[in-house]
Design an enzyme around this catalytic site. Sequence first.
Site, PDB file in Angstrom:
ATOM      1  N   ARG A   1      13.409   5.944 -10.537  1.00 36.42           N
ATOM      2  CA  ARG A   1      13.175   4.784  -9.677  1.00 36.42           C
ATOM      3  C   ARG A   1      12.960   3.509 -10.498  1.00 36.42           C
ATOM      4  NH1 ARG A   1      12.156   6.028  -4.208  1.00 36.42           N
ATOM      5  NH2 ARG A   1      10.546   4.422  -3.965  1.00 36.42           N
TER       6      ARG A   1
ATOM      7  N   ASP B   1       0.892  -4.702  -6.090  1.00 32.44           N
ATOM      8  CA  ASP B   1       1.518  -4.501  -4.786  1.00 32.44           C
ATOM      9  C   ASP B   1       1.097  -5.675  -3.913  1.00 32.44           C
ATOM     10  OD1 ASP B   1       2.057  -3.535  -2.020  1.00 32.44           O
ATOM     11  OD2 ASP B   1       2.436  -1.619  -3.004  1.00 32.44           O
TER      12      ASP B   1
ATOM     13  N   TYR C   1      -5.208   3.534  -1.397  1.00 32.01           N
ATOM     14  CA  TYR C   1      -4.156   2.947  -2.231  1.00 32.01           C
ATOM     15  C   TYR C   1      -4.363   1.450  -2.387  1.00 32.01           C
ATOM     16  CZ  TYR C   1       0.455   1.094  -3.446  1.00 32.01           C
ATOM     17  OH  TYR C   1       1.490   0.403  -4.038  1.00 32.01           O
TER      18      TYR C   1
END
Length: 247
Positions: free
Chosen positions: A14, A140, A153
């Site tokens: 990935r 993120d 998370y």
Amino acid sequence: MKDKVTFITGSAKRLGAHTAKHLHSLGSNIVIHFDKSKAEAEALSQQLNTIRPNSTALVQGSLSDITAVESIGRQAINAFGRLDVLINNASSFYPTPIGTISAEDWFSLVGSNMQGPLFLSQYCANTLALNNGVIINMVDIHAAKPLKNHTLYCMAKSALVTMTQSLAIELAPKIRVNGIAPGAILWPEAELNPDDKQQILEQIPVQRLGHMQDIADAIAFLIDASYVTGQILAVDGGRSLSSHTKA
């Protein structure tokens, strides 16, 4: 990046693998890290070594195991005898609705997304400082705008943002520390249905997924950007500007 060494955690597949290929094409030697993806890591190493012999090394280990992090860092440094760039890319990602969160979830999500990057950065700092090194943390956009049912998370990624900014101060001027906050680049490995995918695309101003090359280009920019530190670069097509986000 000729003759430099880049260590990328979680780089067997990935985004990590694509970034490894791109930085390798720019001249860097690559230390490929993996935990369980041995076959993919070996295939990537063979592919890159075919292009430029003896230009990659492999390191295995779980970043969620705090006792293993020092060994992982030592192997990465010893692979080529130097280290110029550390990219904390490895990340577990899955939902943990409140009421279901377990100790195993804690060790996996906090271990890979915050604990591992902290202790790996700490271990590698002295070696990175010798070469005016760079640390890049994969954060993120949901560190700032939490994703429903992903509390653990998002907590870990939020801590990683703070760590990025704090280490940028503490490790200056010898080491620059920045973060990349990807948006929708690849669909999660747990397949989404078409309606969920469309809902996500509607939250992105540019109305499409990004490409892995967008992330690799942003990383290469931050490696080169000698006057940039402590910054989080969102590569998300504008999604972080949306008023809300869903899974």
